[in-house]
Design an enzyme around this catalytic site. Structure first.
Site, short mmCIF file in Angstrom:
data_model
loop_
_atom_site.label_atom_id
_atom_site.label_comp_id
_atom_site.label_asym_id
_atom_site.label_seq_id
_atom_site.Cartn_x
_atom_site.Cartn_y
_atom_site.Cartn_z
N ALA A 152 0.84 -1.20 0.00
CA ALA A 152 0.00 0.00 0.00
C ALA A 152 0.87 1.25 0.00
O ALA A 152 1.85 1.34 0.75
CB ALA A 152 -0.92 0.01 1.22
N CYS A 153 0.52 2.19 -0.86
CA CYS A 153 1.19 3.49 -0.87
C CYS A 153 0.12 4.56 -1.06
O CYS A 153 -1.08 4.28 -1.01
CB CYS A 153 2.24 3.57 -1.96
SG CYS A 153 1.62 3.54 -3.66
N ASP A 154 0.53 5.80 -1.25
CA ASP A 154 -0.42 6.90 -1.35
C ASP A 154 -1.42 6.70 -2.48
O ASP A 154 -2.62 6.72 -2.28
CB ASP A 154 0.33 8.22 -1.57
CG ASP A 154 0.42 9.02 -0.27
OD1 ASP A 154 -0.36 8.73 0.65
OD2 ASP A 154 1.27 9.92 -0.19
N ILE B 83 -3.64 3.29 0.09
CA ILE B 83 -4.00 3.09 1.50
C ILE B 83 -5.49 3.36 1.71
O ILE B 83 -6.16 2.66 2.48
CB ILE B 83 -3.14 4.00 2.40
CG1 ILE B 83 -1.69 3.52 2.40
CG2 ILE B 83 -3.68 4.05 3.82
CD1 ILE B 83 -0.75 4.37 3.22
#
Length: 534
Positions: free
Chosen positions: A446-448, A480
């Protein structure tokens, strides 16, 4: 007897809040980047100054940026809050703001021309900020209204109530958009545009790098980039054919310069991994890969600021800019958005990238050289301690060998990276659980935005897990904001773990410093292997 710990307040609450806000704004903009690119292509080819002017096709450019782009952003913002129902209400509200803004501009121009026939008229204000306000607001309020009569509608009337309630509330939100929101956004855009023009007139625009470069490393840049720079840049681009604002954050030069400095002046695995990271950052546009290198020595942020200021200064003095946002910030995307304004503009932008990279490289090189002896000593002392422990034990140890290789890998991605066991302990404290024993079937990076660095990390770990013979374990990537609680194990960069844990408190959370090359990947594979063999 073991007892569960009570969750303690986490540090960096303000930082996490700004990250979350920036991610929400990014979630409205990033999925619609293809539409921005399409608008840029129409502009590049068909306007009177384009490569192939076409009076008929050029008529799509104005409605595209004034109506379509704000409306799709409003729909996306509403969808993020309340799916399709929220998106429909959000797009209705956004249309109200567009019409209200046009009326205000028309009234102002009529009054100005009545007082002075030679007065210059104001141009349109594009409701990007209005869409980012009204889309989520309309959807959130619709969701709350639906909750009031949920389960209270007589059987057979559900569709009637659903359709009319959304239509009526969309009408109400369009009125709100038409009057107060349109007035507010027009005023805000006037203030922000005046501030940017003031900075440009005094040649102070390079000072924005003092804010933007540290914000990027801490994942705080999205609020600035998508909340301010993109709306202002699109307005400026339509009026002037290009905008320097698109390059304040997207210039890949500073990151490239930092990674090249590590490749030349770094030590250990940091030096070995920097060239590969430079390729991914510069060509692939995934800027997150250089953040850990900056964080391992915070003084290197000064090098990024110097490089960023150099790039901005070059574009400001020579008139460089982009026609549309470059996303991701790859040199290919930057070049495409620059050449749309002509080959001379492309050359200026490329010069700004080269100079930004050069200055960053030189400053970072000085900082790394100044601390080289201290870094080598620290590395030698740790390896000597591992060797002494192995000698005391009297035989080789895989665990001690792992410490040695892990320390080298940590040097590449930031010192002090805790092992997966420490992440499991942190989960136990945060959730009150005594252990993390759930079977790992679904791994999510998960990232921005859920598009760049997380996709790269998922690809790396997916290959490792397949080679280990556990192809049944799903490895995917998400933003996220899209985590839904179905994930068994979530991997995030350290600065984002608190937010991910808030979305999926029941999952196992693993923090890494670098999606590209983390020693924790092997530990995750070992964890999966242990579970499958037990």
């Amino acid at each position: 007897m073991t007892t569960a710990s009570t969750p303690t307040p986490r540090a960096g609450g303000a930082r996490v809040a700004v990250q979350r806000f920036g991610t929400f704004l990014s979630g409205m903009i990033m999925p619609n980047i293809p539409a921005l690119i399409a608008w840029g292509i129409f502009t590049m080819f068909f306007i009177p100054k384009g490569f192939t002017p076409n009076a008929d096709l050029s008529t799509i450019v104005g409605p595209f940026i004034h109506y379509l782009l704000p409306l799709v952003i409003g729909y996306t913002g509403g969808y993020m809050v309340y799916k399709q129902r929220g998106g429909v209400v959000g797009i209705i509200a956004t249309m109200g703001a567009i019409a209200g803004s046009d009326l205000l501009i028309a009234q102002f121009n009529a009054a100005a021309l009545a007082a002075n026939p030679d007065a210059s008229e104001l141009g349109q204000v594009h409701m990007f900020i209005g869409a980012m306000i009204l889309g989520p607001l309309a959807a959130w309020s619709m969701k709350r209204l639906d909750a009031l009569w949920d389960g209270k509608v007589r059987s057979g009337f559900e569709m009637l109530v659903n359709m009319f309630s959304a239509g009526i509330w969309g009408f109400v939100m369009a009125i709100i958009g038409f009057y107060p929101i349109a007035w507010l956004v027009n005023g805000l855009m006037t203030v922000l545009s005046s501030a940017v023009n003031w900075l440009v007139s005094l040649n102070l625009l390079p000072l924005t790098s003092i804010l933007i470069e540290p914000a990027k490393v801490l994942f705080l840049n999205n609020a600035i980039n998508h909340g301010v720079l993109t709306p202002l840049g699109l307005t400026q681009s339509e009026a002037e054919g290009k905008s320097i604002l698109f390059l304040l954050e997207a210039n890949p030069g500073p990151g490239l310069g930092l990674l090249l400095a590590f490749a030349v002046f770094g030590i250990g695995a940091a030096r070995a991994s920097a060239p590969g990271a430079a390729v991914i950052q510069f060509l692939g546009g995934i800027h997150e890969v250089y953040f850990p290198y900056a964080l391992m020595k915070p003084s290197l942020i000064l090098a990024l600021i110097a490089g960023g200021m150099t790039g901005v200064t070059t574009n400001m003095l020579l008139g460089g800019g982009l026609v549309f946002p470059a996303a991701p910030g790859s040199i290919f995307a930057v070049s495409a958005a620059a050449v749309a304004a002509g080959v001379p503009n492309l050359l200026v932008v490329l010069l700004s990238v080269v100079l930004a990279a050069t200055v960053t490289f030189l400053v970072a090189g000085i900082i790394l050289r100044a601390s080289r002896k201290r870094d080598l000593l620290a590395q030698d002392q740790f390896e000597a301690a591992v060797d002494k422990t192995a000698a005391n034990k009297g035989k080789s140890s895989e665990a001690l060998a792992g410490l040695r290789s892990g320390a080298a890998a940590n040097a590449a991605v930031g010192a002090g990276q805790a092992p997966v066991q420490a992440d499991l302990a942190a989960d136990s404290i945060a959730t009150g659980a005594l252990s993390a024993t759930r079977r790992i079937e679904t791994v999510v990076f998960a990232c921005d935005a859920g598009m760049g660095s997380s996709a790269m990390g998922a690809s790396v770990l997916r290959n490792k897990i397949k080679k280990a013979g556990y192809g049944d374990v799903s490895v995917t990537n998400k933003a996220i904001a899209n985590l839904d609680g179905s994930e068994d194990l979530v991997i995030t960069q350290q600065q984002l773990t608190d937010r991910a844990r808030g979305r999926t408190p029941d999952a196992v959370h693993v923090s890494v410093d670098n999606f590209m090359n983390s020693p924790k990947y092997e530990e995750v594979v070992d964890l999966i292997r242990d579970q499958h063999e037990s």
